[in-house]
Design a protein around this motif. Structure first.
Motif, mmCIF file in Angstrom:
data_model
loop_
_atom_site.group_PDB
_atom_site.id
_atom_site.type_symbol
_atom_site.label_atom_id
_atom_site.label_comp_id
_atom_site.label_asym_id
_atom_site.label_seq_id
_atom_site.Cartn_x
_atom_site.Cartn_y
_atom_site.Cartn_z
ATOM 1 N N LEU A 28 10.765 125.356 -12.949
ATOM 2 C CA LEU A 28 10.419 125.977 -11.684
ATOM 3 C C LEU A 28 9.906 127.386 -11.925
ATOM 4 C CD1 LEU A 28 13.564 125.037 -9.543
ATOM 5 C CD2 LEU A 28 11.379 123.836 -9.624
ATOM 6 N N THR A 29 8.918 127.796 -11.150
ATOM 7 C CA THR A 29 8.508 129.195 -11.194
ATOM 8 C C THR A 29 9.588 130.021 -10.490
ATOM 9 O OG1 THR A 29 7.355 129.150 -9.064
ATOM 10 C CG2 THR A 29 6.099 128.462 -11.015
ATOM 11 N N PRO A 30 9.620 131.323 -10.714
ATOM 12 C CA PRO A 30 10.636 132.150 -10.034
ATOM 13 C C PRO A 30 10.607 132.018 -8.520
ATOM 14 C CG PRO A 30 9.651 133.372 -11.839
ATOM 15 C CD PRO A 30 8.865 132.091 -11.725
ATOM 16 N N ILE A 31 9.410 131.957 -7.924
ATOM 17 C CA ILE A 31 9.363 131.873 -6.458
ATOM 18 C C ILE A 31 9.797 130.488 -5.984
ATOM 19 C CG2 ILE A 31 6.923 131.183 -6.293
ATOM 20 C CD1 ILE A 31 6.784 133.085 -3.828
ATOM 21 N N GLN A 32 9.465 129.437 -6.745
ATOM 22 C CA GLN A 32 9.932 128.100 -6.397
ATOM 23 C C GLN A 32 11.453 128.036 -6.466
ATOM 24 O OE1 GLN A 32 7.881 125.627 -9.205
ATOM 25 N NE2 GLN A 32 5.977 125.555 -8.009
ATOM 26 N N GLU A 33 12.006 128.600 -7.523
ATOM 27 C CA GLU A 33 13.453 128.585 -7.700
ATOM 28 C C GLU A 33 14.152 129.355 -6.577
ATOM 29 O OE1 GLU A 33 16.693 129.264 -11.296
ATOM 30 O OE2 GLU A 33 14.663 130.078 -11.487
ATOM 31 N N GLU A 34 13.605 130.514 -6.228
ATOM 32 C CA GLU A 34 14.196 131.327 -5.170
ATOM 33 C C GLU A 34 14.166 130.594 -3.830
ATOM 34 O OE1 GLU A 34 13.152 135.354 -2.605
ATOM 35 O OE2 GLU A 34 12.102 134.981 -4.495
ATOM 36 N N ARG A 35 13.012 130.017 -3.491
ATOM 37 C CA ARG A 35 12.884 129.355 -2.195
ATOM 38 C C ARG A 35 13.683 128.059 -2.136
ATOM 39 N NH1 ARG A 35 6.419 130.569 -0.931
ATOM 40 N NH2 ARG A 35 6.751 132.742 -0.296
ATOM 41 N N LEU A 36 13.743 127.339 -3.241
ATOM 42 C CA LEU A 36 14.552 126.125 -3.269
ATOM 43 C C LEU A 36 16.022 126.470 -3.093
ATOM 44 C CD1 LEU A 36 14.863 123.080 -3.665
ATOM 45 C CD2 LEU A 36 14.942 123.488 -6.147
ATOM 46 N N HIS A 37 16.469 127.529 -3.761
ATOM 47 C CA HIS A 37 17.865 127.950 -3.628
ATOM 48 C C HIS A 37 18.169 128.365 -2.192
ATOM 49 C CE1 HIS A 37 21.730 129.637 -4.706
ATOM 50 N NE2 HIS A 37 21.380 130.783 -4.167
ATOM 51 N N ARG A 38 17.240 129.068 -1.574
ATOM 52 C CA ARG A 38 17.439 129.497 -0.186
ATOM 53 C C ARG A 38 17.518 128.282 0.742
ATOM 54 N NH1 ARG A 38 12.689 132.916 1.520
ATOM 55 N NH2 ARG A 38 13.299 134.006 -0.402
ATOM 56 N N LEU A 39 16.653 127.288 0.501
ATOM 57 C CA LEU A 39 16.687 126.072 1.301
ATOM 58 C C LEU A 39 17.996 125.324 1.114
ATOM 59 C CD1 LEU A 39 15.380 123.938 3.120
ATOM 60 C CD2 LEU A 39 14.172 123.051 1.103
ATOM 61 N N GLN A 40 18.458 125.245 -0.126
ATOM 62 C CA GLN A 40 19.705 124.535 -0.389
ATOM 63 C C GLN A 40 20.905 125.258 0.207
ATOM 64 O OE1 GLN A 40 19.164 124.218 -4.646
ATOM 65 N NE2 GLN A 40 18.579 122.059 -4.487
ATOM 66 N N GLU A 41 20.840 126.571 0.314
ATOM 67 C CA GLU A 41 21.894 127.315 1.007
ATOM 68 C C GLU A 41 21.918 126.944 2.484
ATOM 69 O OE1 GLU A 41 21.137 131.438 0.166
ATOM 70 O OE2 GLU A 41 22.693 131.482 -1.399
ATOM 71 N N LYS A 154 17.839 120.442 -8.708
ATOM 72 C CA LYS A 154 16.407 120.422 -8.439
ATOM 73 C C LYS A 154 15.993 118.968 -8.327
ATOM 74 C CE LYS A 154 15.004 121.009 -13.313
ATOM 75 N NZ LYS A 154 14.199 121.843 -14.229
ATOM 76 N N PRO A 155 15.003 118.669 -7.473
ATOM 77 C CA PRO A 155 14.622 117.281 -7.222
ATOM 78 C C PRO A 155 14.219 116.550 -8.497
ATOM 79 C CG PRO A 155 13.685 118.708 -5.556
ATOM 80 C CD PRO A 155 14.274 119.609 -6.599
ATOM 81 N N ARG A 156 14.531 115.240 -8.535
ATOM 82 C CA ARG A 156 14.218 114.407 -9.689
ATOM 83 C C ARG A 156 13.254 113.284 -9.336
ATOM 84 N NH1 ARG A 156 16.125 118.192 -12.273
ATOM 85 N NH2 ARG A 156 18.065 118.110 -13.468
ATOM 86 N N CYS A 157 12.734 113.291 -8.115
ATOM 87 C CA CYS A 157 11.775 112.273 -7.699
ATOM 88 C C CYS A 157 10.419 112.937 -7.507
ATOM 89 C CB CYS A 157 12.228 111.591 -6.412
ATOM 90 S SG CYS A 157 12.432 112.720 -5.010
ATOM 91 N N LEU A 158 9.345 112.163 -7.651
ATOM 92 C CA LEU A 158 8.004 112.745 -7.575
ATOM 93 C C LEU A 158 7.719 113.429 -6.235
ATOM 94 C CD1 LEU A 158 5.278 113.263 -8.872
ATOM 95 C CD2 LEU A 158 4.547 110.970 -8.146
ATOM 96 N N PRO A 159 8.038 112.811 -5.082
ATOM 97 C CA PRO A 159 7.800 113.532 -3.828
ATOM 98 C C PRO A 159 8.571 114.844 -3.754
ATOM 99 C CG PRO A 159 8.156 111.198 -3.391
ATOM 100 C CD PRO A 159 8.498 111.414 -4.839
ATOM 101 N N PHE A 163 7.064 118.506 -3.557
ATOM 102 C CA PHE A 163 7.457 119.353 -2.429
ATOM 103 C C PHE A 163 7.842 120.749 -2.899
ATOM 104 C CE2 PHE A 163 11.063 121.218 -0.203
ATOM 105 C CZ PHE A 163 10.444 121.567 0.985
ATOM 106 N N VAL A 164 8.571 120.849 -4.001
ATOM 107 C CA VAL A 164 8.976 122.168 -4.511
ATOM 108 C C VAL A 164 7.734 122.992 -4.850
ATOM 109 C CG1 VAL A 164 10.154 123.378 -6.385
ATOM 110 C CG2 VAL A 164 11.224 121.391 -5.315
ATOM 111 N N ARG A 165 6.712 122.341 -5.360
ATOM 112 C CA ARG A 165 5.456 123.048 -5.641
ATOM 113 C C ARG A 165 4.850 123.580 -4.339
ATOM 114 N NH1 ARG A 165 0.497 120.829 -5.841
ATOM 115 N NH2 ARG A 165 1.392 118.714 -5.984
ATOM 116 N N LEU A 166 4.894 122.768 -3.272
ATOM 117 C CA LEU A 166 4.388 123.213 -1.973
ATOM 118 C C LEU A 166 5.257 124.327 -1.400
ATOM 119 C CD1 LEU A 166 3.569 119.744 -0.345
ATOM 120 C CD2 LEU A 166 2.043 121.240 -1.648
ATOM 121 N N LEU A 167 6.544 124.257 -1.659
ATOM 122 C CA LEU A 167 7.466 125.295 -1.204
ATOM 123 C C LEU A 167 7.140 126.632 -1.855
ATOM 124 C CD1 LEU A 167 10.026 125.709 0.568
ATOM 125 C CD2 LEU A 167 11.384 125.222 -1.477
#
Length: 233
Positions: A28-41, A154-159, A163-167
């Protein structure tokens, strides 16, 4: 079904998406990781009817849906008009938490025409037994969380990976995807001439269609999804 009278969470079990070993080691890029973490929170936040912010959010949702109708209280038979199962919406949020209310609010504020068209079932030939709008919305949230494998680190399926890339490109990607998915579900409902008892089938078909769109190679932004055009702007 969960409970004797609940739709919530009954349409999908909580088993994880099938894993694909080749996707395990992506970075994950730093911004992907940050936004994914925020979403999971957000996923971990339950709805609590004693919280003033949660109470306010419910009232804002009511005002968005019925701006000219005064709400008698947070426990009121009026809520059934929006498609809640009973007079207290908080009982329905137990299946998905506060994020499902945030999704509905985002839909109402960002795409108000689409929101109202679906709420009041203004398009197409409708069934005698229609799906309840608000509870359907919670199930759309739950479906997306499961489909995107968001309970994993972090997601393990292609969609989910796409999606994380779009996030990474749009911090609101999940909420926009929710609006798209709700419109897709309603369009599928009309195409199938469905009624209340067929909601599960409609949502499964919607999920499959959305998975296909999220697996396309030329999707660089959430707005590039073909079904984004279903939303009224």
């Amino acid at each position: 079904m969960v409970g004797p009278r609940s739709w919530i969470g009954g349409l999908f079990n909580r088993s994880s998406n099938k894993r694909n070993e080749k996707f395990i080691d992506y970075l994950l890029t730093p911004i992907q990781e940050e936004r994914l973490h925020r979403l999971q929170e957000r996923l971990q936040t339950p709805f609590d009817e004693s919280f003033p912010d949660h109470q306010k959010a419910l009232r804002v949702l009511w005002d968005a849906a019925f701006p000219d109708v005064a709400l008698n209280g947070l426990i009121s038979e009026q809520w059934k008009e929006m498609g809640w199962q009973g007079p207290n919406p908080s009982t329905d949020f137990r299946g998905c938490g506060f994020i499902s209310l945030e999704n509905l609010l985002f839909f109402a504020k960002t795409y108000p025409e689409s929101f109202r068209r679906l709420l009041f079932k203004q398009d197409g030939d409708r069934a005698m037994w229609e799906y309840p709008f608000a509870v359907a919305g919670i199930n759309v949230s739950f479906m997306l969380i499961q489909m995107l494998d968001l309970y994993s680190a972090k997601p393990r399926c292609l969609p989910g990976i796409n999606f994380v890339r779009l996030l990474g490109e749009d911090g609101d990607a999940f909420d926009v995807l929710y609006c798209i998915a709700f419109e897709m579900m309603d369009a599928q409902w009309l195409a199938m001439h469905a009624s209340y008892m067929e909601f599960n089938e409609v949502l499964q078909v919607t999920r499959t269609q959305l998975q296909r769109e999220l697996s396309l190679e030329d999707i660089n932004r959430i707005h590039d999804l073909p079904a984004y055009n279903l939303l009224y702007h």
